[in-house]
Every structure is written in structure tokens, then in C-alpha cells.
Design a protein around this motif. Structure first.
Motif, PDB file in Angstrom:
ATOM      1  N   SER A 154       0.808  -1.242   0.000  1.00  0.00           N
ATOM      2  CA  SER A 154       0.000   0.000   0.000  1.00  0.00           C
ATOM      3  C   SER A 154       0.829   1.275   0.000  1.00  0.00           C
ATOM      4  O   SER A 154       0.377   2.303  -0.482  1.00  0.00           O
ATOM      5  CB  SER A 154      -0.955   0.001   1.190  1.00  0.00           C
ATOM      6  OG  SER A 154      -0.234  -0.093   2.400  1.00  0.00           O
ATOM      7  N   GLU A 155       2.044   1.224   0.569  1.00  0.00           N
ATOM      8  CA  GLU A 155       2.824   2.458   0.635  1.00  0.00           C
ATOM      9  C   GLU A 155       3.898   2.474  -0.446  1.00  0.00           C
ATOM     10  O   GLU A 155       5.087   2.533  -0.171  1.00  0.00           O
ATOM     11  CB  GLU A 155       3.444   2.619   2.028  1.00  0.00           C
ATOM     12  CG  GLU A 155       2.383   2.845   3.088  1.00  0.00           C
ATOM     13  CD  GLU A 155       2.963   3.056   4.481  1.00  0.00           C
ATOM     14  OE1 GLU A 155       4.049   3.620   4.615  1.00  0.00           O
ATOM     15  OE2 GLU A 155       2.294   2.643   5.439  1.00  0.00           O
ATOM     16  N   ASN A 156       3.456   2.378  -1.684  1.00  0.00           N
ATOM     17  CA  ASN A 156       4.402   2.374  -2.797  1.00  0.00           C
ATOM     18  C   ASN A 156       4.419   3.738  -3.457  1.00  0.00           C
ATOM     19  O   ASN A 156       3.814   3.954  -4.499  1.00  0.00           O
ATOM     20  CB  ASN A 156       4.065   1.267  -3.795  1.00  0.00           C
ATOM     21  CG  ASN A 156       2.657   1.393  -4.304  1.00  0.00           C
ATOM     22  OD1 ASN A 156       1.849   2.085  -3.694  1.00  0.00           O
ATOM     23  ND2 ASN A 156       2.374   0.779  -5.431  1.00  0.00           N
ATOM     24  N   ASP A 157       5.135   4.663  -2.821  1.00  0.00           N
ATOM     25  CA  ASP A 157       5.191   6.029  -3.340  1.00  0.00           C
ATOM     26  C   ASP A 157       5.720   6.072  -4.773  1.00  0.00           C
ATOM     27  O   ASP A 157       5.329   6.945  -5.547  1.00  0.00           O
ATOM     28  CB  ASP A 157       6.078   6.890  -2.446  1.00  0.00           C
ATOM     29  CG  ASP A 157       5.395   7.170  -1.115  1.00  0.00           C
ATOM     30  OD1 ASP A 157       4.162   6.965  -1.044  1.00  0.00           O
ATOM     31  OD2 ASP A 157       6.078   7.587  -0.175  1.00  0.00           O
ATOM     32  N   PHE A 208       3.159   6.309  -7.361  1.00  0.00           N
ATOM     33  CA  PHE A 208       2.393   7.560  -7.477  1.00  0.00           C
ATOM     34  C   PHE A 208       3.280   8.788  -7.677  1.00  0.00           C
ATOM     35  O   PHE A 208       2.798   9.901  -7.636  1.00  0.00           O
ATOM     36  CB  PHE A 208       1.561   7.768  -6.215  1.00  0.00           C
ATOM     37  CG  PHE A 208       0.432   6.791  -6.087  1.00  0.00           C
ATOM     38  CD1 PHE A 208      -0.709   6.927  -6.859  1.00  0.00           C
ATOM     39  CD2 PHE A 208       0.506   5.728  -5.196  1.00  0.00           C
ATOM     40  CE1 PHE A 208      -1.757   6.027  -6.743  1.00  0.00           C
ATOM     41  CE2 PHE A 208      -0.539   4.826  -5.083  1.00  0.00           C
ATOM     42  CZ  PHE A 208      -1.675   4.970  -5.859  1.00  0.00           C
ATOM     43  N   VAL A 260      -0.889  12.338 -10.924  1.00  0.00           N
ATOM     44  CA  VAL A 260      -1.583  11.252 -10.235  1.00  0.00           C
ATOM     45  C   VAL A 260      -3.037  11.246 -10.704  1.00  0.00           C
ATOM     46  O   VAL A 260      -3.708  12.277 -10.678  1.00  0.00           O
ATOM     47  CB  VAL A 260      -1.536  11.443  -8.710  1.00  0.00           C
ATOM     48  CG1 VAL A 260      -2.375  10.393  -8.027  1.00  0.00           C
ATOM     49  CG2 VAL A 260      -0.100  11.380  -8.216  1.00  0.00           C
ATOM     50  N   SER A 261      -3.491  10.097 -11.154  1.00  0.00           N
ATOM     51  CA  SER A 261      -4.817  10.052 -11.757  1.00  0.00           C
ATOM     52  C   SER A 261      -5.721   9.048 -11.058  1.00  0.00           C
ATOM     53  O   SER A 261      -5.255   8.168 -10.336  1.00  0.00           O
ATOM     54  CB  SER A 261      -4.685   9.645 -13.229  1.00  0.00           C
ATOM     55  OG  SER A 261      -4.229   8.307 -13.283  1.00  0.00           O
ATOM     56  N   LEU A 262      -6.993   9.199 -11.306  1.00  0.00           N
ATOM     57  CA  LEU A 262      -7.960   8.244 -10.779  1.00  0.00           C
ATOM     58  C   LEU A 262      -7.643   6.834 -11.273  1.00  0.00           C
ATOM     59  O   LEU A 262      -7.800   5.863 -10.544  1.00  0.00           O
ATOM     60  CB  LEU A 262      -9.375   8.634 -11.214  1.00  0.00           C
ATOM     61  CG  LEU A 262     -10.094   9.646 -10.338  1.00  0.00           C
ATOM     62  CD1 LEU A 262     -11.449   9.980 -10.952  1.00  0.00           C
ATOM     63  CD2 LEU A 262     -10.295   9.111  -8.923  1.00  0.00           C
ATOM     64  N   TYR A 320      -5.095   5.199  -9.101  1.00  0.00           N
ATOM     65  CA  TYR A 320      -5.687   4.752  -7.840  1.00  0.00           C
ATOM     66  C   TYR A 320      -6.549   3.516  -8.049  1.00  0.00           C
ATOM     67  O   TYR A 320      -6.543   2.586  -7.254  1.00  0.00           O
ATOM     68  CB  TYR A 320      -6.527   5.875  -7.217  1.00  0.00           C
ATOM     69  CG  TYR A 320      -5.727   6.806  -6.345  1.00  0.00           C
ATOM     70  CD1 TYR A 320      -5.188   6.364  -5.138  1.00  0.00           C
ATOM     71  CD2 TYR A 320      -5.516   8.126  -6.709  1.00  0.00           C
ATOM     72  CE1 TYR A 320      -4.463   7.221  -4.333  1.00  0.00           C
ATOM     73  CE2 TYR A 320      -4.790   8.995  -5.911  1.00  0.00           C
ATOM     74  CZ  TYR A 320      -4.262   8.533  -4.724  1.00  0.00           C
ATOM     75  OH  TYR A 320      -3.543   9.371  -3.926  1.00  0.00           O
ATOM     76  N   GLN A 321      -7.292   3.531  -9.144  1.00  0.00           N
ATOM     77  CA  GLN A 321      -8.168   2.398  -9.434  1.00  0.00           C
ATOM     78  C   GLN A 321      -7.333   1.138  -9.654  1.00  0.00           C
ATOM     79  O   GLN A 321      -7.679   0.048  -9.177  1.00  0.00           O
ATOM     80  CB  GLN A 321      -9.026   2.703 -10.666  1.00  0.00           C
ATOM     81  CG  GLN A 321     -10.105   1.682 -10.942  1.00  0.00           C
ATOM     82  CD  GLN A 321     -11.074   1.529  -9.768  1.00  0.00           C
ATOM     83  OE1 GLN A 321     -11.567   2.517  -9.236  1.00  0.00           O
ATOM     84  NE2 GLN A 321     -11.325   0.298  -9.325  1.00  0.00           N
ATOM     85  N   ARG A 338      -6.204  -0.111  -6.400  1.00  0.00           N
ATOM     86  CA  ARG A 338      -7.316  -0.718  -5.671  1.00  0.00           C
ATOM     87  C   ARG A 338      -7.591  -2.125  -6.188  1.00  0.00           C
ATOM     88  O   ARG A 338      -7.796  -3.060  -5.410  1.00  0.00           O
ATOM     89  CB  ARG A 338      -8.551   0.174  -5.847  1.00  0.00           C
ATOM     90  CG  ARG A 338      -9.569  -0.013  -4.767  1.00  0.00           C
ATOM     91  CD  ARG A 338     -10.670   1.020  -4.915  1.00  0.00           C
ATOM     92  NE  ARG A 338     -11.875   0.550  -4.268  1.00  0.00           N
ATOM     93  CZ  ARG A 338     -13.099   0.868  -4.649  1.00  0.00           C
ATOM     94  NH1 ARG A 338     -13.282   1.669  -5.686  1.00  0.00           N
ATOM     95  NH2 ARG A 338     -14.125   0.390  -3.997  1.00  0.00           N
ATOM     96  N   THR A 352      -4.824  -4.410  -5.063  1.00  0.00           N
ATOM     97  CA  THR A 352      -4.938  -4.733  -3.636  1.00  0.00           C
ATOM     98  C   THR A 352      -6.000  -5.804  -3.411  1.00  0.00           C
ATOM     99  O   THR A 352      -5.823  -6.704  -2.587  1.00  0.00           O
ATOM    100  CB  THR A 352      -5.273  -3.464  -2.828  1.00  0.00           C
ATOM    101  OG1 THR A 352      -4.258  -2.487  -3.082  1.00  0.00           O
ATOM    102  CG2 THR A 352      -5.315  -3.753  -1.334  1.00  0.00           C
TER     103      THR A 352
END
Lengths: 336, 336
Positions: free
Chosen positions: B119-122, B125, B130-132, B135-136, B139, B142
Motif C-alpha cells: 500500500s505504501e508504494n510512493d 504515485f 496522479v490520476s484516478l 488509484y483504481q 485498488r 490490492t
């Protein structure tokens, strides 16, 4: 705004709804058993309360709240294995009712389930206008969750380390209980605020509130182990003394006792064979001589005040803070 | 496009860089020990290969790849506790070198660390835009990771359940090894594709490729346990037979043997005291009579072909598929 009682009911109802694969019954039966075994659901309720300071739609973060509760129950399950505990809240521990392998594997699964609940919260995203801000809030909250899950493991390790150590400093002890007890409270509160997109300042204040109240609560637990009313405390008085647990009280006594008292204390700690009650009485007597009770009560008072102060500084209408204030009072069994 | 060798080196180097809190040395020493204890890093390499089909900037998903490897090493650590194994890759297991509590707690921490890495993979990003969609993708990836972490626990439970069962059906066995062995391969591949924003169809094809190859690999492992060259196989031949492990071969033999052979097989399974080599020879003889080797080889062949077929159907230039094709060949030690 929801009361603590309402939120507890919401959490308990939602816990019942967690889906578990019926084809792997032997894995999920112990998990269901562990989750159903009560508890006050303090952590998820705190998360919902924090969110509720800013937003009404608490149903959006129920899964996140459940994640914290499932994680907490996982730690209890594995801690019981490591401590070789027999009973948990009046019922046999999972590793007693089933076996140790079952307890290890069911615990592992609960930790994975906690993360699934944390990340697969469709309710949070089910609005039509999914935004970068929502994703960012989830990402921040997940980082806080990671801090909690790893920190609690570190706290458990320090607790185990201290058993084998002769001199634990006050600072080390406070750090251990911060990790082991406070962190889940402070992170629950912070996650609630983060998911509500509260300001960084408010997130940090809620974190501090949880941290301080958690520390005060743990020190009070230490105090009650010595000075509590057995009928009210629910555990046998003096357990920490018998086990030489390096509590705040013992650390402070070793630090402040005169050479005679200190020597006596060290003799009792070193004794392999002793009468349980005699040891409790002797150590309590030394605590009394050193006025450890007052020292501990003062520390609790300070921590509690610092926590309440953080709550007071929160940028939220005063009346909205009532549930959290009441929660803290209730946790410390204070009337004022 | 990176070769398997290059990717393995990248993963090994990155594993060295994982940060661990030096203040809780007793917790992280066993974790470092477990992670350093080699292995082929198959899962993270597969993830990077899948990503590399679509994008060149593999450094963006290194943390995700590490997450899978740390998770895999966690499962080995806890499995060794549950199996009471002594050695892992020629070195004492963590619970032997330290103790069982250390192994439980270090394992728990590794699981949490795996999720933190996920989850903390800077790096993923760190672009300005940074785009939706990013993030999608995270998600979705994950969710696949959750499927893997929970599925593997379920597979381990089924494996334990089967030990106490007399008749395990082929279907049940295949589902167990799918969960316990294949799932991490198929999910690694799928996560790589998801993070590269590949099409749903390609994500599913890569998942199928990993699943089939994983099943073929596990069946080959079962086969080699009976018919392998001890010098090459690296394990004692016949271990599964001695332990009455319900492998594909045993299940098929019980299913296809005539009544005499079946009775003999059941007698050997029921025997509490026996000469090890005698049992291996007797059961192998029955396998030979039933032609189980050919049945198993046919099944492996079919699964391997199905996996390669999924790879062939991937909407990617053929030459880009070479590393994955080579990987599969290599895993099965095939020359064609």
C-alpha cells in the motif's frame, strides 16, 4: 451524532455480517468464535466517533471500523498462544478449544481479513463522484493502519523482551505500552478523521487524545492490579507483582526506594519459591513506603489532562465532542 | 524488457533495502534471516514480468513485488511452525533457531509488512499527474492481493484437514493445491498486469497462465516424489508415500486400482509400524501396476498446455512473451 451505545450496536451487528467461506469451516469457526467473544468494541467505536465529528454518513466507513476490531481480536488470539493463556473473557482460548496450529492459522487469516476489510470498502466509494480526495483519504488511512499493525507487533516484542531484562527504564516501559495499548486507540481515531477528510491538525490532535488516554488507561490498569477492589477489578489482585512484571509502579519503586527498600524489593524479585500472598503484601508495603500510588496517580492525572486538552483544542463545535469526552471519562471510570 | 536473471537481481537488491526498526532488533533479526534465506523469488519476478509486458518502468512497482515475496516468506515461516519442520533451505527454521513465539510474532509482522509494502508504494504515485486510473489500478491490485493472502490460508487449512481424511476427491485436492501453490503465482501475474492498467481480458489470461502452470508444477512435484532422481530432486524420494499424503497420485491409484491392489494400498496406509523402504517399494509397485505415472504425466501435460495457451492468447506482441514462456519451460525443466 451517535451515542457510544448506538455505535457499539452498529459495530456488533456489522461484525455478524462479515462473510466467511463456508467451504473452509475449520478455519472460520475459530475466527467467528474469537470475534463473537464480546469485548467493548472500543477501537471501532472510537473510529466512528472521530468520523462522526465531521460527517454523519458513518455507514461509509463501517468496514474500516471492522478492520480495526478484527485486527485487535487477531492480536488477542496470537498473544494468548504466546502467553499460553487458558481463558479469554471467561471462555477457553482458541488454542485450547481447538489447537495451536488452528490458532496460528486462524489468526493469520484474521490479519489478512482485517486488511481486506480496510481496503475493500465499497461503501466508502459508492458515491457517484469518486474523487482523488477520497482515494487520498483512503491512502492516508491505510498508512495509519499499517503504522498500527506493525507497531502493535513491535510492542508485543518489547513486552516479551522486558520479561528477560532486569532494569527497564520508565521511558522504555512507556514506549512499550504506547505501542501495545495506545496505538490502536490513537490510530483508530486518526483513521476516522482521515476518512472524513479532516485537517491534518485535527487528525494529529485526535491521535494525541487517543495516545494519552490509552497510556492513562494502561497505568490505571497497573495501579488497580495492586490497589484495586478484587470484586470490581475482575482479575486477581497482585498478578503483576507475582510475575515480576516491569510495570510503571515497579520501575518507579526501584528508582525511588532507599537502599534498604530497594534491596528488599530485589530479593523478592529474585526469589524462585515464595508464598504468593506474602510476596504481594511485602511488595505492596514497599510501594506504600515509597508512596508509589500517589506517583502513579499523578502520572495518570497528567496524561488524562493532556488527552482532554488535545480534545479541547480540536477545531470542532464543543457539543460534538461530548461522545468522545464521555468515552474517556467512562474508560477511566471518572465522574468528573 | 528485462530477463529473468536481471529481475531476480533487482528483487534481491530491493529486499535488502526494506527498512526495519533497529530498536526492536529481536523482532526483525528473524525476519531478515527468513527473507535472506534465498529462494528463487519466483513470485515477485513474475509480477515484474507481467508488468513489463505493458510498461518499461518496473521500478514503480518494486514495492508491490516485494510485498508478494515477503508474504510468501511469511507463509513458509508459519507453515514450518505448524509442520514442526526443522530445516528450510538447508538452514534451521526460525522457530528452531529462535523459538516458537518469536516465529509466530515475526511472521505476523511480516504479513503486516507485506501489506505496508503493497500500500505504501510512493514510487507508483510519484508522477506529477496522479490520476484516478492509477488509484483504481492500485485498488484492483490490492483486491487481488487480498484474494491471495486469504486464499493461501484457506489452502493451508484444507491441507491440514486432508491429513485427517480417508478419502479426498481429485477435485478437492486440485482445489487445495490451487489455493496453496498456484494462487500466489496467478495473483502475482495479475497484479503486475493490473498495475500496468492492462485490459481485464489480459489480466484474466495471465491469471489463468499462472494458475495452470502452478498446478502443473505441483503435480510434477508429486510425481518426482515417487519417480524423481534423488540426486536431482533434492528431497528424499517417497516422503509423500511414507506420510500417506493424499497426492494426486494416491487419489488416482485408489480410484483406478482393482479390488486387490486397492486393498493392499489401504493396508499400507493403515499400517502404524512399517519399514520405510518396504512401504515405498510396495506403493510404488501398485502405482506402476495402475500406470499412475502416465495418468499424472498426462494431467501435467494438459495443464501446461492450457497455461501456454492462455499466454498465447494474450494481446501482446509475441516476442514480449518470451520471458514468461521461458520461465514456464524452466519451471517445468522442459526443453521444448
Amino acid at each position: 451524532m451517535h451515542s457510544q451505545q448506538e455505535l457499539t450496536k452498529i459495530v456488533n451487528d456489522a461484525l455478524q455480517q462479515i462473510k466467511m467461506n463456508p467451504n473452509v469451516d475449520r478455519l472460520y469457526q475459530p475466527i467467528r468464535y474469537a470475534i463473537d467473544n464480546g469485548g467493548k468494541r472500543i477501537r471501532p467505536v472510537l473510529m466512528l466517533m472521530a468520523y462522526n465529528l465531521y460527517r454523519d454518513d458513518i455507514s461509509r466507513i463501517i468496514n474500516n471500523a471492522l478492520a480495526m476490531e478484527v485486527y485487535h481480536n487477531f492480536t488477542l488470539l496470537h498473544d494468548d498462544v504466546m502467553d499460553k493463556a487458558e481463558m479469554r473473557r471467561g471462555k477457553p482460548c482458541v488454542h485450547v478449544k481447538w489447537d495451536e496450529n488452528t490458532a496460528i492459522l486462524s489468526g493469520d487469516t484474521m490479519l489478512a481479513m482485517a486488511y481486506r476489510l480496510m481496503s475493500e470498502n465499497d461503501d466508502f466509494f459508492n458515491e457517484k463522484d469518486v474523487s482523488l480526495a477520497q482515494y487520498q483519504a483512503m491512502r492516508d488511512a491505510t498508512a495509519t493502519f499499517n503504522q498500527a499493525t506493525i507497531g502493535v507487533c513491535e510492542g508485543q516484542q518489547l513486552d516479551m523482551d522486558f520479561e528477560a531484562m532486569d532494569d527497564v527504564a520508565e521511558e522504555q516501559y512507556m514506549e512499550m505500552i504506547r505501542l501495545k495499548t495506545s496505538l490502536l486507540l490513537s490510530c483508530s481515531l486518526k483513521i476516522g478523521a482521515q476518512l472524513a477528510c479532516a485537517s491534518q491538525e485535527d487528525c494529529d490532535l485526535l491521535y494525541t487524545f487517543g495516545e494519552k488516554i490509552g497510556l492513562a488507561f494502561q497505568l490505571q490498569d497497573d495501579l488497580l492490579d495492586v490497589y484495586g477492589d478484587p470484586k470490581v477489578f475482575g482479575k486477581n489482585i497482585g498478578g503483576d507483582i507475582v510475575e515480576n512484571k516491569k510495570t510503571f509502579m515497579l520501575i518507579k519503586a526501584l528508582e525511588s526506594a532507599d537502599s534498604t527498600s530497594r534491596e528488599l524489593l530485589e530479593q523478592w524479585i529474585a526469589k524462585k519459591e515464595f508464598d504468593r500472598q506474602q510476596k504481594i503484601d511485602a511488595v505492596t508495603y514497599i510501594y506504600n513506603v515509597c508512596d508509589i500510588r500517589a506517583v502513579c496517580e499523578k502520572k495518570i492525572e497528567t496524561l488524562f489532562e493532556e488527552g482532554m486538552d488535545a480534545l479541547a483544542r480540536l477545531n470542532v463545535e464543543e457539543e460534538k465532542k461530548e461522545p468522545l469526552r464521555g468515552f474517556a471519562m467512562n474508560l477511566m471510570k471518572r465522574n468528573s
